[in-house]
Design a protein around this motif. Sequence first.
Motif, PDB file in Angstrom:
ATOM      1  N   LYS A   6       0.816  -1.203   0.000  1.00 13.57           N
ATOM      2  CA  LYS A   6       0.000   0.000   0.000  1.00 13.57           C
ATOM      3  C   LYS A   6       0.854   1.260   0.000  1.00 13.57           C
ATOM      4  N   GLN A  14       4.168   1.642  -6.533  1.00 14.74           N
ATOM      5  CA  GLN A  14       4.874   1.768  -7.799  1.00 14.74           C
ATOM      6  C   GLN A  14       5.865   0.632  -8.031  1.00 14.74           C
ATOM      7  N   ASP A  43       3.939  -3.141  -9.811  1.00 13.41           N
ATOM      8  CA  ASP A  43       3.069  -2.929 -10.966  1.00 13.41           C
ATOM      9  C   ASP A  43       3.194  -4.022 -12.008  1.00 13.41           C
ATOM     10  N   THR A  60      -5.602  -2.807  -6.198  1.00  9.38           N
ATOM     11  CA  THR A  60      -5.117  -1.548  -6.765  1.00  9.38           C
ATOM     12  C   THR A  60      -5.630  -0.400  -5.909  1.00  9.38           C
ATOM     13  N   THR A 105      -4.153   2.762  -5.888  1.00 12.98           N
ATOM     14  CA  THR A 105      -3.710   4.062  -6.400  1.00 12.98           C
ATOM     15  C   THR A 105      -4.784   4.641  -7.316  1.00 12.98           C
ATOM     16  N   ARG A 142      -6.557   6.491 -10.296  1.00 15.94           N
ATOM     17  CA  ARG A 142      -6.115   6.699 -11.675  1.00 15.94           C
ATOM     18  C   ARG A 142      -6.681   7.976 -12.281  1.00 15.94           C
TER      19      ARG A 142
END
Length: 673
Positions: free
Chosen positions: A118, A122, A125, A140, A142, A144
């Motif tokens: 968490k 990056q 991925d 996921t 993050t 977008r």
Amino acid sequence: MAARRVGGGCWQRALWLGRRCRLPSGQESYRSSSSSPALGKTVDNPQVTQEEIVLPRRKTWDKLAVLQTLASTVNRDPTAAHYMFQDDPFLMPRNSVTSRLYSLSKESGRNAAKYIIKSFPQYFDKTFAEPNVPCLMPETLTPRTEGVSEEALRERIHLRMVKESVDMFDQLLQAGTPVSLETTNSLLDLLCFYGDGEPTPEKEQEEKEGLEEPEVNASEQKAPKRQFQRGSQSSGPRWRENNHAERIFKIMPERNAHSYCSMIRGMVKHGAYSKAYDMYIDLLNERHKADVHTFNALIRAVPYLRERFVERWELAKDFLTHMAQQKVQPTLLTFNSVLKSLRRCGGVGRTMSLLVLKEMEALDIEPSLASYDHLLSVYYKGVDGQSSDIISEVLNEVEKRSFTAQDPDDACFSQALLIFLETKKCKFQCWELCCVLLHWLLCGSRTFFLSRSKFFSLLCMMEQIEVVLKWYKEMSSSLFYPTPKNILDFLQALDAANQLEVIPSVWEDVKQLGFNRRQDLLEEILSLMSRDQHPSEIQLAFAKCAEEIKAVHEPAGQGQVPLEWTGSALGHVVVLFSRVGRTQDAWKLMECFQKINRIPTDKVMDEFLNCAKQTNCPDEAIKMVKLAASLGLLSSQRLKSRTEEEFELSETQKKALESIRCDGDSSDSDSDS
């Protein structure tokens, strides 16, 4: 084997016929015939009866059907540890302490991995799994959608990003962009659920602990309402004054029933019961209607809104009346909330709880396990249990049905059973009801309803030894780790059934569980092994156990403090050594009586004397007489006489025995003078 071949041939023929029956529409179905491979053509056989083949309808299988079928072919290994520990054999737990430590460590590592993923998404991925199973991959987290927009706000709400969602909402207001009522209500739902804080595993655990309501005694509490409410908010996240949820609710240009209901449920969840009730009054003033979930939350908050038991019940009835006026259909959770509130209503709860169950029956709502959990707690928690037949009626009802989870409190039904067992009046004294409880637990594999430790103790007290041994073999060190009390109960069951030959295997389990330094267990094991005479094979096994117990009382190495001998434990080991002819080992322990300032019993000295006679060791017998005389025991003269009569003594040994002055000798000489 012939039957198998015939069955296999029929199965293959059925498949073959099924394939030949899949013909296009308008064509004739395949009929039984005989074929000649050599000629390459089919010849009709008039003697074969023509049969119509009916294809079965298509069956829709459950998603878990294959896994369930495979699982049914494998039995549980009673000697294996829990599956969570089977990745690393070095970390196999040996007792409940290490089991808890290893399981918490594993869960801690899992939470640490989630935190890393968490915090640094990056670096994660890429997907290397083939095939890729999305539900097994990290979520996921993050967003977008870039920029400040309502779409970006909805995405952050969906990802449960509390702080980012509030910041985005404030930015939209500052920019003059209106936010729809639906999106604002979703933000309120998020804030009210998490208590205006970020969702973390620690906070979720605190929420679970904070939602557990403490029980009250049978007598009515007359403390002020504010003090009672403040005491109930001591654990878990609390509702802060003027938090983000309240601020956003106040600045909303338009509010609907969903807005009020979200605030009420959030306030109840986080302990602001008075504010929740005031918010409900505002909802009524605005002529909105609450949903069933809001009424359930308000009913659960009743014990914190009123002081007296009767007032609590009246308020709960008011909420039910409002539900009828607003045409809100009650559900199972509604009645469970009423029963849960009645747990805190003393005698009123015991009077009204059965009426609630009758109302559920009138509405064709079947009680869940949580319903029976609340009912048992009403009758057996903090009282003397005047109606002991309630548990019997509940078990009879539960035995007739199969249950699925419908209420979060369904898992608490085992706690209700514990409450019944621990009630003063019913604590293993109502024999018939305990038999009913045990029968219900054993039928249908319901043992998971009761803690395995309590279940095993109940089993030891009430079942035949064959059943106890079967369950001990299947559960020990695989399904549960016995406590010292479980071992004591098991030893008592073995004693009652005259199965003491099982004690050596129990001692092996005691060592594995790390209880070999528990003085109460050692005393009980030694007492049972030394009480009666057994066949030589069993006595040798007992002596081996006694040797290992003796090693626990001796210095073993640096940093390990030996246990202190007690007089009873020392005597039991002497008796066990004497019965297998280990005279020298027994005498070394006899010498310890003087060192620890203890006195051996007559049974211990007689057993040692019998051993010395059996192994023809008159020197040890004379030493024992001298020890008894030095301790001033009245039995020293009797032991001296036995030694003179039962042993063949040399002149030197006779002189040594005669030189021992016993208390009986001194008393005789004094009387002669």
